[in-house]
Scaffold this motif. Structure first.
Motif, short mmCIF file in Angstrom:
data_model
loop_
_atom_site.label_atom_id
_atom_site.label_comp_id
_atom_site.label_asym_id
_atom_site.label_seq_id
_atom_site.Cartn_x
_atom_site.Cartn_y
_atom_site.Cartn_z
N VAL A 58 0.81 -1.22 0.00
CA VAL A 58 0.00 0.00 0.00
C VAL A 58 0.84 1.27 0.00
O VAL A 58 0.35 2.35 -0.34
CB VAL A 58 -1.00 0.07 1.19
N GLY A 59 2.12 1.15 0.38
CA GLY A 59 3.00 2.32 0.39
C GLY A 59 2.48 3.42 1.28
O GLY A 59 2.02 3.15 2.39
N ALA A 60 2.50 4.65 0.77
CA ALA A 60 2.22 5.81 1.62
C ALA A 60 0.73 6.04 1.89
O ALA A 60 0.38 6.82 2.76
CB ALA A 60 2.83 7.06 0.99
N ARG A 61 -0.15 5.33 1.15
CA ARG A 61 -1.57 5.69 1.34
C ARG A 61 -2.13 5.22 2.69
O ARG A 61 -3.15 5.71 3.15
CB ARG A 61 -2.42 5.20 0.17
N MET A 62 -1.45 4.30 3.33
CA MET A 62 -1.92 3.87 4.65
C MET A 62 -0.72 3.69 5.59
O MET A 62 0.26 3.06 5.24
CB MET A 62 -2.66 2.54 4.52
N LYS A 63 -0.85 4.32 6.77
CA LYS A 63 0.21 4.15 7.77
C LYS A 63 -0.25 3.07 8.74
O LYS A 63 -1.35 3.16 9.28
CB LYS A 63 0.39 5.45 8.56
N ILE A 64 0.58 2.05 8.93
CA ILE A 64 0.17 0.95 9.80
C ILE A 64 1.08 0.89 11.01
O ILE A 64 2.29 0.78 10.88
CB ILE A 64 0.23 -0.39 9.05
#
Lengths: 77, 401
Positions: free
Chosen positions: B236-242
Protein backbone atom coordinates in the motif's frame (compact mmCIF):
# COMPACT_ATOMS: atom_id res chain seq x y z
CA UNK A 1 -2.03 17.63 9.78
CA UNK A 2 -2.14 20.96 11.54
CA UNK A 3 0.64 23.44 12.21
CA UNK A 4 0.37 25.80 15.12
CA UNK A 5 2.48 27.93 17.42
CA UNK A 6 2.62 26.58 20.98
CA UNK A 7 3.66 29.18 23.53
CA UNK A 8 4.26 26.54 26.22
CA UNK A 9 6.82 24.83 24.00
CA UNK A 10 8.07 28.05 22.40
CA UNK A 11 7.85 26.29 19.06
CA UNK A 12 5.70 25.48 16.09
CA UNK A 13 4.30 21.99 16.36
CA UNK A 14 2.71 19.69 13.82
CA UNK A 15 -0.36 17.90 15.06
CA UNK A 16 -1.80 14.79 13.43
CA UNK A 17 -3.67 11.69 14.51
CA UNK A 18 -1.78 10.15 17.42
CA UNK A 19 1.22 12.37 17.00
CA UNK A 20 2.97 15.65 17.54
CA UNK A 21 6.26 16.90 16.13
CA UNK A 22 7.98 19.88 17.69
CA UNK A 23 9.73 21.86 14.98
CA UNK A 24 12.94 23.78 15.53
CA UNK A 25 12.99 27.48 14.70
CA UNK A 26 14.16 27.02 11.10
CA UNK A 27 11.63 24.34 10.31
CA UNK A 28 8.89 26.39 11.92
CA UNK A 29 9.83 29.46 9.89
CA UNK A 30 9.66 27.48 6.65
CA UNK A 31 6.54 25.47 7.43
CA UNK A 32 4.56 28.48 8.65
CA UNK A 33 5.12 30.12 5.25
CA UNK A 34 3.82 27.12 3.29
CA UNK A 35 0.27 28.37 2.84
CA UNK A 36 -0.72 26.72 -0.43
CA UNK A 37 -0.41 30.05 -2.22
CA UNK A 38 3.24 31.08 -2.17
CA UNK A 39 5.82 29.31 -4.32
CA UNK A 40 9.09 27.97 -3.00
CA UNK A 41 10.87 30.96 -4.56
CA UNK A 42 8.51 33.40 -2.77
CA UNK A 43 9.20 31.65 0.51
CA UNK A 44 12.97 31.75 0.08
CA UNK A 45 12.81 35.47 -0.73
CA UNK A 46 10.65 36.14 2.32
CA UNK A 47 12.97 34.15 4.62
CA UNK A 48 16.08 35.86 3.29
CA UNK A 49 14.67 39.31 3.79
CA UNK A 50 13.08 38.55 7.17
CA UNK A 51 16.21 37.02 8.67
CA UNK A 52 18.85 38.91 6.67
CA UNK A 53 20.25 35.80 5.03
CA UNK A 54 21.60 34.90 1.61
CA UNK A 55 21.87 31.73 -0.44
CA UNK A 56 19.52 29.58 1.61
CA UNK A 57 17.52 28.22 -1.35
CA UNK A 58 19.32 24.85 -1.30
CA UNK A 59 18.72 24.35 2.42
CA UNK A 60 15.07 25.31 2.16
CA UNK A 61 14.62 23.00 -0.81
CA UNK A 62 16.23 20.13 1.13
CA UNK A 63 13.93 20.68 4.10
CA UNK A 64 10.82 20.91 1.92
CA UNK A 65 11.83 17.64 0.24
CA UNK A 66 12.08 16.01 3.66
CA UNK A 67 8.73 17.48 4.73
CA UNK A 68 7.08 16.17 1.56
CA UNK A 69 8.55 12.73 2.13
CA UNK A 70 7.16 12.71 5.67
CA UNK A 71 3.82 14.02 4.41
CA UNK A 72 4.06 17.15 6.50
CA UNK A 73 3.42 19.07 3.30
CA UNK A 74 1.63 18.24 0.08
CA UNK A 75 2.13 19.64 -3.39
CA UNK A 76 -0.67 21.39 -5.21
CA UNK A 77 -0.42 22.07 -8.90
CA UNK B 1 17.01 32.66 13.77
CA UNK B 2 20.71 33.15 14.31
CA UNK B 3 22.39 30.79 11.92
CA UNK B 4 22.09 29.68 8.34
CA UNK B 5 19.23 27.29 7.65
CA UNK B 6 20.25 23.81 8.59
CA UNK B 7 19.55 21.29 5.86
CA UNK B 8 17.33 19.07 7.92
CA UNK B 9 15.93 20.46 11.11
CA UNK B 10 15.58 17.70 13.61
CA UNK B 11 12.04 17.23 14.75
CA UNK B 12 11.85 16.24 18.37
CA UNK B 13 8.98 13.99 19.25
CA UNK B 14 7.00 15.45 22.10
CA UNK B 15 8.08 12.57 24.27
CA UNK B 16 11.71 13.54 23.91
CA UNK B 17 11.07 16.77 25.74
CA UNK B 18 11.54 15.16 29.08
CA UNK B 19 15.04 15.43 30.42
CA UNK B 20 16.27 13.04 33.08
CA UNK B 21 13.57 14.04 35.49
CA UNK B 22 15.07 17.41 36.35
CA UNK B 23 12.48 19.68 34.78
CA UNK B 24 8.81 18.82 34.71
CA UNK B 25 7.31 19.77 31.36
CA UNK B 26 3.64 20.42 30.63
CA UNK B 27 0.99 17.70 30.25
CA UNK B 28 1.09 17.81 26.45
CA UNK B 29 -1.29 14.87 26.02
CA UNK B 30 -4.65 15.10 27.71
CA UNK B 31 -7.08 12.20 27.70
CA UNK B 32 -10.61 12.74 28.94
CA UNK B 33 -12.43 9.50 29.68
CA UNK B 34 -15.83 11.15 29.57
CA UNK B 35 -17.79 8.11 30.75
CA UNK B 36 -17.39 4.44 31.61
CA UNK B 37 -20.77 3.76 30.01
CA UNK B 38 -20.40 1.74 26.83
CA UNK B 39 -22.77 -0.33 24.75
CA UNK B 40 -19.97 -2.83 24.08
CA UNK B 41 -18.70 -5.51 26.44
CA UNK B 42 -15.21 -6.12 25.06
CA UNK B 43 -13.20 -8.81 26.78
CA UNK B 44 -9.92 -6.88 26.36
CA UNK B 45 -11.07 -3.47 27.61
CA UNK B 46 -8.45 -1.69 29.74
CA UNK B 47 -11.07 0.12 31.83
CA UNK B 48 -10.98 -0.82 35.51
CA UNK B 49 -12.95 -3.94 36.40
CA UNK B 50 -14.43 -2.02 39.37
CA UNK B 51 -15.87 0.82 37.34
CA UNK B 52 -19.33 -0.13 38.55
CA UNK B 53 -18.22 1.31 41.93
CA UNK B 54 -16.94 4.68 40.72
CA UNK B 55 -18.64 7.96 41.53
CA UNK B 56 -20.86 10.06 39.27
CA UNK B 57 -19.57 11.48 35.99
CA UNK B 58 -18.30 15.04 35.89
CA UNK B 59 -20.87 17.54 34.65
CA UNK B 60 -20.24 19.53 31.47
CA UNK B 61 -19.00 22.67 33.23
CA UNK B 62 -16.31 20.70 35.07
CA UNK B 63 -15.03 19.13 31.83
CA UNK B 64 -14.88 22.59 30.25
CA UNK B 65 -12.90 23.91 33.21
CA UNK B 66 -10.47 20.96 32.94
CA UNK B 67 -9.96 21.81 29.26
CA UNK B 68 -9.25 25.47 29.98
CA UNK B 69 -6.83 24.76 32.82
CA UNK B 70 -4.95 22.02 30.97
CA UNK B 71 -4.66 24.13 27.82
CA UNK B 72 -3.27 27.00 29.86
CA UNK B 73 -0.49 24.66 31.03
CA UNK B 74 0.33 23.68 27.43
CA UNK B 75 -1.79 20.58 26.78
CA UNK B 76 -2.42 20.35 23.03
CA UNK B 77 -3.21 16.77 21.95
CA UNK B 78 -6.64 15.84 23.24
CA UNK B 79 -8.24 12.40 23.26
CA UNK B 80 -11.93 12.07 24.05
CA UNK B 81 -12.58 8.53 25.11
CA UNK B 82 -14.41 6.36 27.62
CA UNK B 83 -16.32 4.06 27.71
CA UNK B 84 -18.11 5.30 24.66
CA UNK B 85 -17.88 9.11 24.53
CA UNK B 86 -20.87 9.33 22.18
CA UNK B 87 -23.20 8.44 25.06
CA UNK B 88 -22.50 11.92 26.46
CA UNK B 89 -24.96 14.31 24.85
CA UNK B 90 -22.67 17.24 25.69
CA UNK B 91 -19.89 15.84 23.49
CA UNK B 92 -20.41 18.54 20.86
CA UNK B 93 -20.17 21.26 23.51
CA UNK B 94 -16.95 19.78 24.90
CA UNK B 95 -15.45 19.54 21.39
CA UNK B 96 -16.44 23.14 20.61
CA UNK B 97 -14.73 24.47 23.74
CA UNK B 98 -11.61 22.34 23.10
CA UNK B 99 -11.43 23.61 19.53
CA UNK B 100 -11.76 27.24 20.52
CA UNK B 101 -8.90 26.71 22.98
CA UNK B 102 -6.63 25.32 20.22
CA UNK B 103 -6.57 21.60 21.05
CA UNK B 104 -6.06 18.99 18.33
CA UNK B 105 -9.02 16.75 19.02
CA UNK B 106 -9.29 13.01 18.55
CA UNK B 107 -12.53 11.16 19.22
CA UNK B 108 -11.86 7.56 20.25
CA UNK B 109 -15.05 5.65 19.59
CA UNK B 110 -16.69 2.32 18.88
CA UNK B 111 -18.91 4.23 16.45
CA UNK B 112 -22.06 3.21 18.31
CA UNK B 113 -24.27 6.26 18.59
CA UNK B 114 -22.77 8.07 15.61
CA UNK B 115 -25.28 9.44 13.14
CA UNK B 116 -25.08 11.69 10.11
CA UNK B 117 -26.43 14.59 12.19
CA UNK B 118 -23.91 14.09 14.98
CA UNK B 119 -20.90 13.64 12.74
CA UNK B 120 -21.81 16.93 11.02
CA UNK B 121 -22.30 18.71 14.33
CA UNK B 122 -18.96 17.41 15.58
CA UNK B 123 -17.25 18.63 12.42
CA UNK B 124 -18.80 22.06 12.89
CA UNK B 125 -17.67 22.06 16.51
CA UNK B 126 -14.07 21.50 15.34
CA UNK B 127 -13.37 17.78 15.80
CA UNK B 128 -10.09 16.95 14.00
CA UNK B 129 -10.20 13.20 13.62
CA UNK B 130 -11.94 10.01 14.59
CA UNK B 131 -10.43 6.77 15.73
CA UNK B 132 -12.87 3.95 15.09
CA UNK B 133 -12.49 0.55 16.69
CA UNK B 134 -13.25 -2.79 15.12
CA UNK B 135 -12.91 -6.08 16.95
CA UNK B 136 -12.33 -8.15 13.81
CA UNK B 137 -12.76 -8.27 10.03
CA UNK B 138 -15.63 -10.71 10.39
CA UNK B 139 -19.09 -9.94 11.69
CA UNK B 140 -19.10 -13.15 13.74
CA UNK B 141 -15.98 -12.47 15.76
CA UNK B 142 -16.52 -8.69 15.99
CA UNK B 143 -19.94 -9.29 17.45
CA UNK B 144 -18.85 -12.14 19.72
CA UNK B 145 -15.87 -10.28 21.23
CA UNK B 146 -17.92 -7.17 21.95
CA UNK B 147 -21.00 -9.18 22.88
CA UNK B 148 -23.11 -6.95 20.64
CA UNK B 149 -24.38 -6.86 17.06
CA UNK B 150 -22.33 -3.93 15.92
CA UNK B 151 -20.32 -4.94 12.85
CA UNK B 152 -22.73 -3.47 10.28
CA UNK B 153 -23.15 -0.31 12.33
CA UNK B 154 -19.40 0.21 12.55
CA UNK B 155 -19.07 -0.29 8.79
CA UNK B 156 -21.66 2.44 8.26
CA UNK B 157 -19.80 4.77 10.61
CA UNK B 158 -16.57 4.15 8.67
CA UNK B 159 -18.39 5.34 5.54
CA UNK B 160 -19.68 8.42 7.40
CA UNK B 161 -16.18 9.30 8.57
CA UNK B 162 -14.96 9.20 4.96
CA UNK B 163 -17.94 11.10 3.61
CA UNK B 164 -17.36 13.90 6.09
CA UNK B 165 -13.69 14.13 5.28
CA UNK B 166 -12.16 13.23 8.63
CA UNK B 167 -8.78 11.50 8.66
CA UNK B 168 -9.70 7.92 9.58
CA UNK B 169 -7.79 5.90 12.10
CA UNK B 170 -8.92 2.33 12.42
CA UNK B 171 -8.00 0.60 15.63
CA UNK B 172 -8.14 -3.15 16.09
CA UNK B 173 -7.04 -4.76 19.32
CA UNK B 174 -5.26 -8.03 18.56
CA UNK B 175 -5.20 -11.24 20.58
CA UNK B 176 -5.23 -15.00 20.15
CA UNK B 177 -8.70 -15.07 18.57
CA UNK B 178 -8.21 -12.50 15.80
CA UNK B 179 -4.47 -12.12 15.23
CA UNK B 180 -4.58 -14.71 12.43
CA UNK B 181 -6.99 -12.40 10.56
CA UNK B 182 -4.54 -9.52 10.24
CA UNK B 183 -4.45 -9.80 6.43
CA UNK B 184 -8.25 -9.60 6.21
CA UNK B 185 -8.34 -6.79 8.77
CA UNK B 186 -5.88 -4.76 6.68
CA UNK B 187 -7.88 -5.45 3.49
CA UNK B 188 -11.00 -4.23 5.27
CA UNK B 189 -9.19 -1.09 6.47
CA UNK B 190 -8.01 -0.38 2.92
CA UNK B 191 -11.51 -0.86 1.47
CA UNK B 192 -12.85 1.57 4.06
CA UNK B 193 -10.23 4.14 3.12
CA UNK B 194 -8.43 4.27 6.46
CA UNK B 195 -5.29 6.43 6.39
CA UNK B 196 -3.98 5.08 9.67
CA UNK B 197 -4.39 1.60 11.10
CA UNK B 198 -3.42 0.63 14.59
CA UNK B 199 -2.99 -3.07 15.12
CA UNK B 200 -2.70 -2.90 18.85
CA UNK B 201 -1.86 -6.11 20.59
CA UNK B 202 -3.77 -6.37 23.83
CA UNK B 203 -2.10 -4.84 26.85
CA UNK B 204 -3.02 -6.77 29.95
CA UNK B 205 -4.87 -4.41 32.29
CA UNK B 206 -8.47 -4.21 33.45
CA UNK B 207 -10.75 -6.71 31.73
CA UNK B 208 -7.88 -7.90 29.54
CA UNK B 209 -5.92 -8.88 32.67
CA UNK B 210 -8.87 -10.98 33.82
CA UNK B 211 -8.91 -12.69 30.42
CA UNK B 212 -5.17 -12.92 29.81
CA UNK B 213 -5.02 -16.72 29.72
CA UNK B 214 -7.59 -16.66 26.93
CA UNK B 215 -6.14 -13.77 24.93
CA UNK B 216 -2.35 -14.04 24.81
CA UNK B 217 -1.32 -15.26 21.34
CA UNK B 218 1.51 -17.65 20.61
CA UNK B 219 4.86 -16.45 19.27
CA UNK B 220 4.17 -18.19 15.95
CA UNK B 221 0.87 -16.31 15.61
CA UNK B 222 2.64 -13.05 16.35
CA UNK B 223 5.42 -13.67 13.84
CA UNK B 224 2.93 -14.57 11.10
CA UNK B 225 0.93 -11.41 11.80
CA UNK B 226 4.05 -9.26 11.66
CA UNK B 227 5.10 -10.81 8.35
CA UNK B 228 1.64 -10.23 6.84
CA UNK B 229 1.73 -6.62 8.06
CA UNK B 230 5.17 -6.07 6.50
CA UNK B 231 3.98 -7.41 3.13
CA UNK B 232 0.87 -5.23 3.28
CA UNK B 233 2.93 -2.14 4.10
CA UNK B 234 5.05 -2.72 1.00
CA UNK B 235 1.88 -3.10 -1.11
CA UNK B 236 0.00 0.00 0.00
CA UNK B 237 3.00 2.32 0.39
CA UNK B 238 2.22 5.81 1.62
CA UNK B 239 -1.57 5.69 1.34
CA UNK B 240 -1.92 3.87 4.65
CA UNK B 241 0.21 4.15 7.77
CA UNK B 242 0.17 0.95 9.80
CA UNK B 243 1.23 0.85 13.41
CA UNK B 244 1.83 -2.62 14.78
CA UNK B 245 1.98 -2.44 18.55
CA UNK B 246 3.81 -5.55 19.73
CA UNK B 247 2.60 -7.36 22.82
CA UNK B 248 5.27 -6.55 25.36
CA UNK B 249 5.14 -10.03 26.90
CA UNK B 250 7.24 -11.16 23.93
CA UNK B 251 9.91 -8.53 24.45
CA UNK B 252 13.04 -8.61 26.58
CA UNK B 253 13.01 -4.91 27.45
CA UNK B 254 9.96 -3.02 28.75
CA UNK B 255 8.08 -0.28 26.92
CA UNK B 256 8.89 3.30 28.03
CA UNK B 257 5.41 3.52 29.49
CA UNK B 258 3.90 7.03 29.12
CA UNK B 259 7.49 8.26 28.57
CA UNK B 260 7.67 7.99 32.33
CA UNK B 261 4.69 8.69 34.59
CA UNK B 262 4.04 12.39 35.10
CA UNK B 263 6.10 13.30 32.05
CA UNK B 264 3.68 14.26 29.25
CA UNK B 265 0.43 12.36 29.79
CA UNK B 266 -2.58 13.28 31.89
CA UNK B 267 -5.81 11.30 31.96
CA UNK B 268 -9.02 12.30 33.70
CA UNK B 269 -11.44 9.50 34.56
CA UNK B 270 -15.24 9.94 34.33
CA UNK B 271 -15.51 10.63 38.07
CA UNK B 272 -12.83 13.33 37.94
CA UNK B 273 -9.88 11.27 39.17
CA UNK B 274 -6.64 12.52 37.56
CA UNK B 275 -4.23 9.76 36.52
CA UNK B 276 -0.66 9.68 35.17
CA UNK B 277 -1.64 6.67 33.02
CA UNK B 278 -4.84 4.99 31.89
CA UNK B 279 -4.65 2.24 34.50
CA UNK B 280 -3.10 4.04 37.48
CA UNK B 281 -6.29 3.73 39.51
CA UNK B 282 -5.24 0.20 40.43
CA UNK B 283 -1.87 1.16 41.94
CA UNK B 284 -1.78 0.65 45.70
CA UNK B 285 -0.76 3.56 47.91
CA UNK B 286 -1.34 6.14 45.18
CA UNK B 287 -3.92 8.70 46.31
CA UNK B 288 -5.10 10.11 43.03
CA UNK B 289 -6.32 13.71 43.12
CA UNK B 290 -9.76 14.64 41.84
CA UNK B 291 -10.39 17.63 39.58
CA UNK B 292 -13.47 18.41 41.67
CA UNK B 293 -11.12 19.29 44.52
CA UNK B 294 -7.96 20.59 42.89
CA UNK B 295 -6.89 22.59 39.86
CA UNK B 296 -4.97 20.97 37.01
CA UNK B 297 -1.79 22.95 37.72
CA UNK B 298 -1.72 21.83 41.33
CA UNK B 299 -2.50 18.24 40.35
CA UNK B 300 0.15 18.07 37.64
CA UNK B 301 3.02 19.85 39.37
CA UNK B 302 2.39 19.49 43.10
CA UNK B 303 0.36 16.39 43.87
CA UNK B 304 2.09 13.45 45.50
CA UNK B 305 0.56 11.04 43.04
CA UNK B 306 2.00 12.77 39.98
CA UNK B 307 5.43 13.17 41.59
CA UNK B 308 5.53 9.62 42.89
CA UNK B 309 7.20 8.11 39.80
CA UNK B 310 9.01 11.15 38.40
CA UNK B 311 12.79 10.91 38.15
CA UNK B 312 14.44 7.69 39.30
CA UNK B 313 14.69 7.89 43.09
CA UNK B 314 11.73 5.50 43.48
CA UNK B 315 13.41 2.75 41.45
CA UNK B 316 14.61 -0.53 42.89
CA UNK B 317 17.31 -2.80 41.54
CA UNK B 318 17.90 -3.86 38.83
CA UNK B 319 16.51 -0.55 37.45
CA UNK B 320 18.29 1.78 39.89
CA UNK B 321 21.77 1.00 38.55
CA UNK B 322 20.66 0.16 35.00
CA UNK B 323 22.23 2.17 32.17
CA UNK B 324 18.90 1.99 30.30
CA UNK B 325 16.78 3.47 33.10
CA UNK B 326 16.25 6.78 31.29
CA UNK B 327 15.31 4.99 28.11
CA UNK B 328 12.45 2.83 29.42
CA UNK B 329 11.87 4.36 32.91
CA UNK B 330 11.65 0.85 34.35
CA UNK B 331 8.68 0.02 32.11
CA UNK B 332 5.09 -0.06 33.25
CA UNK B 333 4.22 0.48 36.93
CA UNK B 334 0.84 -1.20 36.58
CA UNK B 335 2.38 -4.29 34.99
CA UNK B 336 5.02 -4.40 37.73
CA UNK B 337 2.24 -4.30 40.30
CA UNK B 338 -0.04 -6.84 38.61
CA UNK B 339 2.75 -9.35 38.09
CA UNK B 340 4.91 -8.86 41.20
CA UNK B 341 2.62 -7.15 43.70
CA UNK B 342 4.99 -4.14 43.99
CA UNK B 343 4.68 -1.14 41.64
CA UNK B 344 8.29 -0.08 42.38
CA UNK B 345 9.74 -3.25 40.88
CA UNK B 346 11.13 -3.45 37.37
CA UNK B 347 8.49 -4.29 34.79
CA UNK B 348 8.89 -8.10 34.58
CA UNK B 349 8.84 -7.89 30.78
CA UNK B 350 12.52 -6.97 31.23
CA UNK B 351 14.66 -10.09 31.20
CA UNK B 352 16.89 -8.46 33.83
CA UNK B 353 13.96 -8.58 36.26
CA UNK B 354 14.10 -11.44 38.76
CA UNK B 355 10.36 -11.86 38.03
CA UNK B 356 10.76 -12.26 34.26
CA UNK B 357 9.87 -15.93 34.71
CA UNK B 358 6.25 -14.92 35.34
CA UNK B 359 6.06 -13.43 31.85
CA UNK B 360 7.84 -16.38 30.24
CA UNK B 361 5.45 -18.73 32.02
CA UNK B 362 2.38 -16.87 30.70
CA UNK B 363 3.86 -17.03 27.18
CA UNK B 364 4.61 -20.75 27.62
CA UNK B 365 0.99 -21.38 28.62
CA UNK B 366 -0.13 -19.51 25.49
CA UNK B 367 2.15 -21.76 23.41
CA UNK B 368 0.56 -24.83 25.00
CA UNK B 369 -2.91 -23.52 24.37
CA UNK B 370 -2.02 -22.97 20.71
CA UNK B 371 -0.53 -26.47 20.37
CA UNK B 372 -3.38 -28.28 22.11
CA UNK B 373 -6.47 -26.17 22.65
CA UNK B 374 -7.81 -26.82 26.15
CA UNK B 375 -11.26 -28.21 26.63
CA UNK B 376 -13.82 -25.48 26.00
CA UNK B 377 -14.83 -23.57 29.11
CA UNK B 378 -11.70 -24.50 31.01
CA UNK B 379 -11.14 -20.77 31.03
CA UNK B 380 -14.18 -18.60 30.55
CA UNK B 381 -14.01 -15.17 28.98
CA UNK B 382 -15.28 -12.39 31.22
CA UNK B 383 -17.21 -9.75 29.29
CA UNK B 384 -16.97 -6.12 30.41
CA UNK B 385 -20.08 -5.30 32.36
CA UNK B 386 -21.25 -2.37 34.43
CA UNK B 387 -23.37 -4.46 36.78
CA UNK B 388 -20.53 -6.32 38.41
CA UNK B 389 -17.50 -4.90 40.12
CA UNK B 390 -14.53 -7.23 40.05
CA UNK B 391 -11.52 -6.60 42.28
CA UNK B 392 -8.05 -6.49 40.77
CA UNK B 393 -5.97 -9.46 41.84
CA UNK B 394 -2.23 -9.53 41.24
CA UNK B 395 -0.68 -12.73 39.92
CA UNK B 396 0.28 -13.74 43.49
CA UNK B 397 -3.16 -13.08 44.89
CA UNK B 398 -4.82 -14.97 42.06
CA UNK B 399 -2.48 -17.93 42.62
CA UNK B 400 -3.36 -18.01 46.33
CA UNK B 401 -7.08 -18.35 45.59
Amino acid sequence: MRLQWEAAQEAHVLLYPEGMVKLNASAGAIMSRCDGVRTLADIVTDLESTFGLNGIAGDVRAFVALALERQWLELRA
Amino acid sequence: MSSVMPGAPTPAPATALKSAGAVVGPPLWLLLELTYRCPLHCVFCYNPTQFADTGPELPTQEWLRVLREARALGAVQLGLSGGEPLVRDDLEEIVAEAHSLGFYINLITSGIGMTEARIKALKNAGLDHIQLSFQDSTRELNDFLSSTRTFELKSKVAALIRAHDYPMVLNVVLHRHNIDHVGEILDMADRMGAQYVELANTQYYGWAWLNREQLLPSRAQLERAEAVTQRFRAQVGARMKIYFVVPDYFETRPKPCMSGLGSVFLAIAPDGIAMPCHAARMLPGLTLPNVREAGIREIWYDSKAFNRFRGDAWMKEPCRSCPEKHKDFGGCRCQAYLLTGDPDNADPVCDLSPHHGLVSAAVARAEQAAAAPPAPREHVLVFRDHRTSIPVLTEHEAARR
